[in-house]
Design an enzyme around this catalytic site. Sequence first.
Site, PDB file in Angstrom:
ATOM      1  N   GLY A  65       0.827  -1.214   0.000  1.00 38.36           N
ATOM      2  CA  GLY A  65       0.000   0.000   0.000  1.00 38.36           C
ATOM      3  C   GLY A  65       0.849   1.247   0.000  1.00 38.36           C
ATOM      4  N   ASN A  66       0.235   2.387   0.249  1.00 37.29           N
ATOM      5  CA  ASN A  66       0.993   3.639   0.308  1.00 37.29           C
ATOM      6  C   ASN A  66       0.399   4.561   1.380  1.00 37.29           C
ATOM      7  OD1 ASN A  66      -1.092   5.378  -0.981  1.00 37.29           O
ATOM      8  ND2 ASN A  66      -0.666   4.067  -2.753  1.00 37.29           N
TER       9      ASN A  66
END
Length: 419
Positions: A215-216
């Site tokens: 993810g980020n």
Amino acid sequence: MASAPGAERRHIVVGVGGGIAAYKVCSVIRHFTEAGHDVRVIPTRSALRFVGAATFEALSGNPVTTEVFDNVDEVAHVALGRQADLVVIAPATADLMARAVAGRADDLLTATLLTAHCPVLFVPAMHTEMWEHPATVANVAVLRSRGATVLTPASGRLTGADTGAGRLPEPTEIGLLSDLLLARPDALVRDLAGVRVLISAGGTREALDPVRYLGNHSSGKQGYALARVAAQRGAEVTLVSGAVSQPGEPAAVDVVHIDSARELSEEMTARAPAADVVIMAAAVADFRPVGVAGAKIKKGDAGPAPIELTTNPDILAGLVRARAAGEIPARTIIVGFAAETGDADGGVLDHGRAKLRRKGCDLLVVNAVGEGRAFGTDDNTGWILTAAGTETGVPYGSKTLMASRILDEVAASVPDRQD
Ligand code: CTP
């Protein structure tokens, strides 16, 4: 949240109407006092049946009066309205808005409304039938025509078991939109009425196995701010949301939740043909694992196995191609974002200009990121670049204010496209 150094202390009147949502306004009062503002709470008589004056006094740190004839020597009904920088009426009941339209002055709140020259924000909350009644619809139109901002309420659970339009927007949202009006009194004019806006926001999650993902750090705040401001400027907004780190859905917005870049791509591709404006504010993972393990990956004895990645679709570029191919109407405005750090090949703006050409969108919002900027913060700064070659710098300010500047550029382009 303490006020930013140098932030101005403003005079804010919070008028509380007699509805069950009055208790939620306590959080809004707190939002203002924590920002360092001077808050005067003016409840109506019926508001005091829901929340006591002592609560409002404790939260605001100021005396609370309801009647014009309390403390007559202070001429409060004139003084409070005249010195206010913003009046927020929440919950704005059907009755309170009707009295404001009629110009009544039979309590301190309505009298204050007649003397206020500042922006006035009505935040309605009532049952759906009352909100949709022609009398309320007409009253809302009159208040707006006189320059007041009347928010469109949220849909959802009302008092009791029923659901529908008429729910008070979340206190956080009322705080954000109030701050916007303090910074820009005309920020919520309804110039996007009837415009269909499709927005993506947040980060994508690319599954590795049933419990893990790549993810980020995207918080989704900028995309949510765009959805919130567009909806309150009258647009019909659909928000396709990935993972976000902020609570609450914006009022009057259809929210669709997705996880991965491919799911986001499917939703955006399917919905874009029916939109007038498409804004890609999501932080899309460029890569995803080639395969997703069906069961949780075990530590084992051999140590970590390398993760093989493959490239995700470039959704923004795909939307531009679909428009060129006639699958999306030619008049559709497509907006992209660029989060840049600058490097040996050029500065933030150079990379932004190159990305605008590469992606082929109509507007590109360029943000400088890294060193705590943009990701996860409440404030933002950047440039809005257009395919026509204009470059507008957006000074440092809230993401809500940035959203209103971006939507100005969008609103300016909409009529050109609807011929
Ligand atoms: N974007 C997209 N699909 C992707 C990657 C990005 O639609 N697979 C969109 C983003 O939503 C944003 C814009 O493209 O509006 C730019 O995203 P950014 O990550 O800055 O650009 P990249 O295309 O990843 O380019 P680079 O890695 O070269 O910076």
